[in-house]
Design an enzyme around this catalytic site. Structure first.
Site, PDB file in Angstrom:
ATOM      1  N   ASP A  52     -14.745 -40.560  12.775  1.00 42.18           N
ATOM      2  CA  ASP A  52     -14.685 -40.548  14.244  1.00 42.18           C
ATOM      3  C   ASP A  52     -13.534 -39.661  14.729  1.00 42.18           C
ATOM      4  O   ASP A  52     -13.177 -38.685  14.065  1.00 42.18           O
ATOM      5  CB  ASP A  52     -14.597 -41.995  14.755  1.00 42.18           C
ATOM      6  CG  ASP A  52     -13.433 -42.759  14.122  1.00 42.18           C
ATOM      7  OD1 ASP A  52     -12.409 -42.129  13.790  1.00 42.18           O
ATOM      8  OD2 ASP A  52     -13.552 -43.986  13.943  1.00 42.18           O
ATOM      9  N   SER A  53     -12.951 -40.003  15.861  1.00 41.66           N
ATOM     10  CA  SER A  53     -11.907 -39.128  16.419  1.00 41.66           C
ATOM     11  C   SER A  53     -10.681 -39.015  15.519  1.00 41.66           C
ATOM     12  O   SER A  53      -9.972 -38.010  15.556  1.00 41.66           O
ATOM     13  CB  SER A  53     -11.475 -39.622  17.803  1.00 41.66           C
ATOM     14  OG  SER A  53     -10.996 -40.948  17.729  1.00 41.66           O
ATOM     15  N   ILE A  54     -10.447 -40.047  14.701  1.00 46.24           N
ATOM     16  CA  ILE A  54      -9.260 -39.992  13.836  1.00 46.24           C
ATOM     17  C   ILE A  54      -9.466 -38.924  12.748  1.00 46.24           C
ATOM     18  O   ILE A  54      -8.517 -38.381  12.201  1.00 46.24           O
ATOM     19  CB  ILE A  54      -8.945 -41.386  13.240  1.00 46.24           C
ATOM     20  CG1 ILE A  54      -8.765 -42.395  14.394  1.00 46.24           C
ATOM     21  CG2 ILE A  54      -7.700 -41.355  12.379  1.00 46.24           C
ATOM     22  CD1 ILE A  54      -8.671 -43.838  13.952  1.00 46.24           C
ATOM     23  N   GLN A  81      -9.599 -35.297  15.026  1.00 46.54           N
ATOM     24  CA  GLN A  81      -8.274 -34.815  15.441  1.00 46.54           C
ATOM     25  C   GLN A  81      -7.349 -34.540  14.256  1.00 46.54           C
ATOM     26  O   GLN A  81      -6.164 -34.267  14.443  1.00 46.54           O
ATOM     27  CB  GLN A  81      -7.620 -35.845  16.365  1.00 46.54           C
ATOM     28  CG  GLN A  81      -8.374 -36.056  17.659  1.00 46.54           C
ATOM     29  CD  GLN A  81      -7.796 -37.174  18.522  1.00 46.54           C
ATOM     30  OE1 GLN A  81      -6.736 -37.702  18.236  1.00 46.54           O
ATOM     31  NE2 GLN A  81      -8.518 -37.531  19.576  1.00 46.54           N
ATOM     32  N   HIS A 125      -4.777 -43.980  18.018  1.00 44.90           N
ATOM     33  CA  HIS A 125      -4.757 -42.772  17.180  1.00 44.90           C
ATOM     34  C   HIS A 125      -3.431 -42.642  16.435  1.00 44.90           C
ATOM     35  O   HIS A 125      -2.467 -43.353  16.723  1.00 44.90           O
ATOM     36  CB  HIS A 125      -5.060 -41.540  18.046  1.00 44.90           C
ATOM     37  CG  HIS A 125      -6.449 -41.562  18.604  1.00 44.90           C
ATOM     38  ND1 HIS A 125      -6.716 -41.957  19.899  1.00 44.90           N
ATOM     39  CD2 HIS A 125      -7.640 -41.291  18.031  1.00 44.90           C
ATOM     40  CE1 HIS A 125      -8.033 -41.900  20.091  1.00 44.90           C
ATOM     41  NE2 HIS A 125      -8.604 -41.505  18.973  1.00 44.90           N
TER      42      HIS A 125
END
Lengths: 256, 256
Positions: A10-12, A15, A205
Site C-alpha cells: 500500500d502507501s507504505i 512512498q 506512515h
C-alpha cells in the site's frame, strides 16, 4: 537481464522511494545486482490487491522475481466506524487474501523468496492530531484505526507466515504485545515505543527512522538468502585495465 | 507493463538511490506511472560505457524506454597526471562517445527522450582534503580533477546537445563560467558556488541539496514532455467503490 525484487503493498510501499525510504535503500544496497520494482498502491487493502495479482505477476512471466515483499494490512485494519470504513477488510479475509497472494506468487516460481511484512503500529494520538490538522473541528471523534485492531491483523500475518513456513519480517506493534509472535520478534522491537520516532506525524506512515528499520530487516533476510553474493552485472572499474578495457568486458559479455 | 525511464551514468547515477538521491526522487514522483531503471556504473567513463550499450539497450527491445538520462564526464575528465589517469578520456573522444550513445538510443526509438547531463563542478579544495583523509601524507599533491578541465567537458556536452537538438539539463560548473552555455543555464545555476553545499565532502559527489537540483531539473524536462500526465497503472483508491470494487478495475483491466 538483472534479477528483480518486487515490492508489493500500500502507501507504505508506494512512498518507500521518498528521501530516507526503505525501498530506495534496498535498491541502493543491491545496485548493479538486482532491479527493485516498485508496486505500491496507496490506500489499497488486500481485497483490492487481488484484482492486480494477474497483472503484476502474470503466470506466463519468463523471469519471475527473485523476491517479493508483501506489505498490506494498514488499510484492511481501518475501522468500520471510522473515516476509512471503505478500506476495511475483516481480519480473517485479510489473512486469506494474503494467503492467495502468496500462493499465486509461489505458483509462478517455488524459488521466489516471499517476505510478509506486518502492518506497522498506529500512533492514535498522532492520528487524532493529524485529523484535526486536516479537518479542524469537523474531524471525526472516532479513530479511523487503533493500535489494538491493527495488532490483530499483524498477528494473523505472523500466523500465516508460520503456517506457510515463510521467512518473515515483523516490526509491529509493541503497544499491543504480540504473544504469538513474541519469540520471533527481533531485538529492535523491544525499543519500539507506542508514540515513536518511527512513525510520521500522521500516526500511520514511517519516518526515515521507521523506514530504516524496515530496510535493515528486509536486507537481513535477503542477505541470509544470499542476495549480497549475487554478481555485479558488469566489471567493477577496479577490474578494468585502462590500456585494454575490452579484456574485462569480454570476460562477462560479448564486446560491442 | 509500465513505461520505463532509464538512468545511465557513472557513480553519480549509481548512488542516486541513496537517501535524498536524485534517482529515487524521480522514481517517487512518477510512482504508479513509470518504472525508473538504475544503470549507474561507478568509476566508468564514456569509453567503457560503450561496451555496455548493446546490453543495456538491445536493438531488439520490444519496448524501448520513454526516456534516458546520460550522465557521464566526471571520470572522463580525470587528469592524465593524477590518480584517476586510467579513467581519463580526451575531451573530443568524450564528445564522440556521447554522440554514439545518443545515436544508439535514437536508433532504438526516435520517440525516446534523451537528456544529456553535464558533469558537475569539482570542489578542488574538498577533493584535496578528501585525498588527505584517505592517504594522509601519501596523498598526491597533484589534483586528480580540476574544475577548469571538467568545465571543458561540460561545455562539449552542451555543444553536442545543441548539435543534436536535444533537451538538456545543465547544472555545472559555475566556477568556470560557460560562455557557450550561458543562455541555456537555468536560474539555479546562478547561485551555484564553487565550494558549495551541492557537493559532498569528497568534492565530486552530490549532497542531498545537489541531488535535489538534478532531480528538479530532470523532472522539469520530463514534465514538459508530458510525463506527469501519464496515467496511473491502476485505479486510485478514491475511485474505488467499497461495495463494488470490481467496477473500477474492470474499467482499467480484466478482473481476476
Amino acid at each position: 537481464m538483472r534479477p528483480q525484487i518486487l515490492l508489493f503493498g500500500d502507501s507504505i510501499t508506494q512512498q518507500s522511494f521518498r528521501s530516507g525510504g526503505w525501498g530506495a535503500a534496498v535498491a541502493d544496497i543491491y545496485s548493479r545486482k538486482v532491479d527493485v520494482v516498485l508496486r505500491g498502491y496507496g490506500g489499497y487493502n488486500t481485497r483490492w490487491a487481488l484484482f492486480l495479482l494477474h497483472h503484476i505477476f502474470p503466470l506466463v512471466s519468463a523471469t519471475p522475481p527473485v523476491a517479493v515483499t508483501i506489505f498490506f494490512g494498514a488499510n484492511d485494519a481501518a475501522l468500520l466506524g471510522g473515516t476509512g470504513k471503505k478500506q476495511h477488510v475483516p481480519v480473517n479475509e485479510y489473512k486469506e487474501n494474503l494467503r492467495r497472494i502468496v500462493q499465486h506468487i509461489k505458483n509462478l516460481s517455488r524459488n521466489t523468496l516471499v517476505v510478509l511484512i506486518t502492518p506497522p503500529p498506529i500512533d492514535q494520538q498522532g492520528r487524532r492530531e493529524f485529523a484535526r490538522s486536516q479537518y479542524g473541528d469537523k474531524a471525526s471523534e472516532s479513530p479511523d484505526r487503533t493500535n489494538e485492531v491493527t495488532g490483530a491483523y499483524a498477528e494473523e500475518c505472523v500466523n500465516l507466515a508460520r503456517e506457510l513456513g515463510l521467512l518473515q519480517s515483523i516490526y509491529g506493534p509493541k503497544c499491543k504485545k504480540l504473544k504469538v509472535g513474541r519469540k520471533i520478534l527481533k531485538s529492535f522491537l523491544d525499543s519500539y515505543p507506542c508514540r515513536s520516532i518511527f512513525l510520521h506525524s500522521d500516526g500511520l506512515h514511517l519516518t526515515p527512522e521507521g523506514n530504516a528499520v524496515v530496510s535493515q530487516e528486509v536486507v537481513k533476510i535477503f542477505d541470509e538468502a544470499g542476495f549480497s553474493d549475487l554478481p555485479y552485472d558488469f566489471p567493477q572499474h577496479s577490474e578494468i585495465d585502462g590500456e585494454n578495457p575490452e579484456k574485462a568486458f569480454l570476460q562477462q559479455c560479448a564486446a560491442v
